[in-house]
Design an enzyme around this catalytic site. Sequence first.
Site, mmCIF file in Angstrom:
data_model
loop_
_atom_site.group_PDB
_atom_site.id
_atom_site.type_symbol
_atom_site.label_atom_id
_atom_site.label_comp_id
_atom_site.label_asym_id
_atom_site.label_seq_id
_atom_site.Cartn_x
_atom_site.Cartn_y
_atom_site.Cartn_z
ATOM 1 N N SER A 151 -4.111 -3.680 2.714
ATOM 2 C CA SER A 151 -4.980 -2.586 3.140
ATOM 3 C C SER A 151 -6.408 -3.120 3.244
ATOM 4 C CB SER A 151 -4.872 -1.410 2.170
ATOM 5 O OG SER A 151 -5.619 -0.314 2.624
ATOM 6 N N HIS A 210 -2.658 -1.375 6.693
ATOM 7 C CA HIS A 210 -3.150 -0.026 6.968
ATOM 8 C C HIS A 210 -4.152 -0.075 8.121
ATOM 9 C CE1 HIS A 210 -2.185 1.303 2.566
ATOM 10 N NE2 HIS A 210 -1.114 1.288 3.339
ATOM 11 N N ASP A 223 -0.316 2.107 -2.727
ATOM 12 C CA ASP A 223 0.769 1.922 -1.759
ATOM 13 C C ASP A 223 1.381 0.533 -1.891
ATOM 14 O OD1 ASP A 223 2.487 2.535 0.348
ATOM 15 O OD2 ASP A 223 1.091 1.773 1.853
#
Length: 342
Positions: free
Chosen positions: A159, A186, A279
């Site tokens: 991310s 992401h 995540d």
Amino acid sequence: MNIGIVNDLPLAVEALRRTIALRPEHRVLWVATDGAQAVDFCVAQPPDLVLMDLVMPRIDGVSATRSIMERSPCAILIVTANVGANASYVYEAMGAGALDAVDTPTLGQGGSADPSQPLLAKIDQIGRLLATRMPAAAPAAAAPAPQGALPPLVAIGASAGGPTALTALLRRLPEDFPAAIVIVQHVDQAFAIGMAQWLDGYSRLPVRIARQGGVPQAGEVLLAATNDHLHLTARGSLAYTRRPEETPYRPSVDVFFHSVVDHWKGEAIGVLLTGMGRDGALGLKAMRTKGHYTIAQDEATSAVYGMPKAAAAIGAASAVLPLERIADQLISLVQRNRQRRR
């Protein structure tokens, strides 16, 4: 390096100019006073690096980063007055493709630039990445896997800070790396293609967008490319799905990691890199429980120690490694896997 400055404050522009001037190998290519102008300048005169402010008239730094990664991908470093106070915008820009973020430098007594300020270190780091950009040549074909056997699969999640980490990891892998690689970063689908092109320039392995119905192949890097979740189907092919709807991240690293556990019939390795939030932690744990080797990036080399920290905290990682050691570990693991199968 040729550097573009994007900032609407004359004092900040001057501080950036004087800081850049401390390195004779760098020069200011142009100065844009808003995001819209920066996008146009990047298309007309592509720089090696853009120093992007966040808060500007017309188009802000996040939107400008998105547009640049769509139209003319290049290295972007967020340089703003207070990174901590603008954390949410910084993370959004890094998700859009910015490599890192740093506070705007200040001028010392007499208007001199301070060579110890973090900006120069960030520019030097990105300069080293740019110096290792691979020539545009067809990579050597990966050594074929034994007949009927699936190649090892390296599943990577990232991310905030991911573009820099992925660049550093991929450039260390050899052109004959005999594993398939799938990355869930992401990013919005609008600039996923630009990110794939960007990563491709620093990898000996081809980096492509993961397509619906495609199958991970040895010697190929695939990047999740929509705002839906990438996952493996029961047939071992790739697909996109809206479900689960309630996940805070799209695409979700957890969704892909869990699909590896459920549907990949060969060996797999899970890697969780820098990122905000949690995540990927549960998915990495599921991979380790299934018997797959798993790696989490360490705190010292993570731009944002959130996702890998969450993984380490629940025992999801077989190893917690600094970024510069992850590629060597992958090479070693894949080689051992091939030797066992002979």
